[in-house]
Write a protein that holds these residues in place. Structure first.
Motif, mmCIF file in Angstrom:
data_model
loop_
_atom_site.group_PDB
_atom_site.id
_atom_site.type_symbol
_atom_site.label_atom_id
_atom_site.label_comp_id
_atom_site.label_asym_id
_atom_site.label_seq_id
_atom_site.Cartn_x
_atom_site.Cartn_y
_atom_site.Cartn_z
ATOM 1 N N TRP A 97 1.126 1.256 0.479
ATOM 2 C CA TRP A 97 2.345 1.307 -0.339
ATOM 3 C C TRP A 97 3.333 2.318 0.249
ATOM 4 O O TRP A 97 4.521 2.029 0.411
ATOM 5 C CB TRP A 97 2.006 1.716 -1.776
ATOM 6 C CG TRP A 97 1.399 0.663 -2.634
ATOM 7 C CD1 TRP A 97 0.075 0.340 -2.735
ATOM 8 C CD2 TRP A 97 2.085 -0.209 -3.543
ATOM 9 N NE1 TRP A 97 -0.100 -0.665 -3.646
ATOM 10 C CE2 TRP A 97 1.103 -1.021 -4.158
ATOM 11 C CE3 TRP A 97 3.414 -0.361 -3.903
ATOM 12 C CZ2 TRP A 97 1.424 -1.985 -5.110
ATOM 13 C CZ3 TRP A 97 3.747 -1.321 -4.855
ATOM 14 C CH2 TRP A 97 2.754 -2.127 -5.446
ATOM 15 N N GLN A 98 2.843 3.516 0.544
ATOM 16 C CA GLN A 98 3.714 4.569 1.048
ATOM 17 C C GLN A 98 4.322 4.204 2.388
ATOM 18 O O GLN A 98 5.494 4.490 2.653
ATOM 19 C CB GLN A 98 2.930 5.881 1.150
ATOM 20 C CG GLN A 98 2.566 6.458 -0.218
ATOM 21 C CD GLN A 98 1.638 7.653 -0.113
ATOM 22 O OE1 GLN A 98 0.966 7.858 0.889
ATOM 23 N NE2 GLN A 98 1.604 8.453 -1.175
ATOM 24 N N SER A 147 9.177 -2.441 -2.195
ATOM 25 C CA SER A 147 10.016 -1.711 -1.242
ATOM 26 C C SER A 147 11.375 -2.385 -1.085
ATOM 27 O O SER A 147 12.394 -1.713 -0.886
ATOM 28 C CB SER A 147 9.310 -1.596 0.115
ATOM 29 O OG SER A 147 9.231 -2.856 0.772
#
Length: 229
Positions: A97-98, A147
């Motif tokens: 995710w990051q 995102s």
């Protein structure tokens, strides 16, 4: 002749855009992740200049770019680079995710911040290449879609904030495009891949160049491009 900074020029849509602008004799600055990649881009697009910085590490962008020559005026900043890792919410690791949020949203925000003085000086355009997943989040692409939804929010805020400075902001939402990323995605999801039913990268590039050429009395705020009819 305009001055344009492009990310993601190594392949797909970014390479197609860089090719069109090179043929037009525009002044190109291409962002590469490292100097080896920068050398490849200079060879591929004669006359271009390069900057080396890793979008996967957005907190280092300002320092990395601060050590290099930056254009004093920019007619456009084109955010084309992106990364995609499929996976369900149940399976995706926080690091994934990051990573997607860093490359797909935080790095564009930071790069924009760093070069805003040059964009303001030229009353330039910022173009964000988003995705259909930035409008509708499909199963198995939650991290990527998140995102891209965030990238749309970034564009909306930037558009409102920089209007008074003459900077115009456009988000482009292409559907499936025949790129290496698209082929990898289909393989990862176990889906058949047929490039003939996808948009060509050159078609999306034509739309992006059209955004740059749009008359100065208006802004194409959002543009959706779908394959086929």
């Amino acid at each position: 002749m305009g001055v344009h900074l492009i990310t993601g020029a190594g392949s797909g849509i970014g390479a197609a855009v860089a090719g069109v602008l090179t043929e037009r004799g525009e002044d190109l600055w291409l962002l590469a992740r490292d100097e080896a990649r920068a050398e490849e881009l200079r060879s591929r697009f004669p006359g271009s200049r390069t900057l080396a910085a890793d979008l996967a590490e957005p907190t280092t962008l300002a320092a990395a770019l601060g050590k290099q020559e930056l254009p004093e005026r920019l007619d456009s900043l084109m955010h084309v680079a992106g990364t995609l890792e499929p996976g369900t919410v149940a399976d995706l690791d926080p690091a994934v995710w990051q990573g997607m949020l860093a490359v797909n949203c935080v790095a564009p925000a930071e790069l924009t911040r760093v070069v805003l003085p040059a964009l303001r000086a030229a009353a330039g355009r910022v173009v964000f290449v988003n995705s259909g997943a930035g409008l509708h989040a499909p199963p198995g692409l939650g991290g990527y879609a998140a995102s891209k939804f965030a990238l749309r929010a970034l564009a909306e805020s930037l558009r409102a904030e920089e209007y008074r400075n003459g900077v115009r902001v456009t988000t482009v939402f292409p559907g499936e495009v025949d790129t290496p990323m698209q082929a990898r995605l289909h393989g990862a999801l176990g889906l058949p891949y047929d490039p003939d039913i996808c948009l060509a990268a050159e078609s999306v590039a034509a739309a992006l160049v059209g955004v740059l050429d749009f008359p100065a009395d208006g802004t194409l705020s959002e543009l959706t491009i779908r394959p086929g009819c």
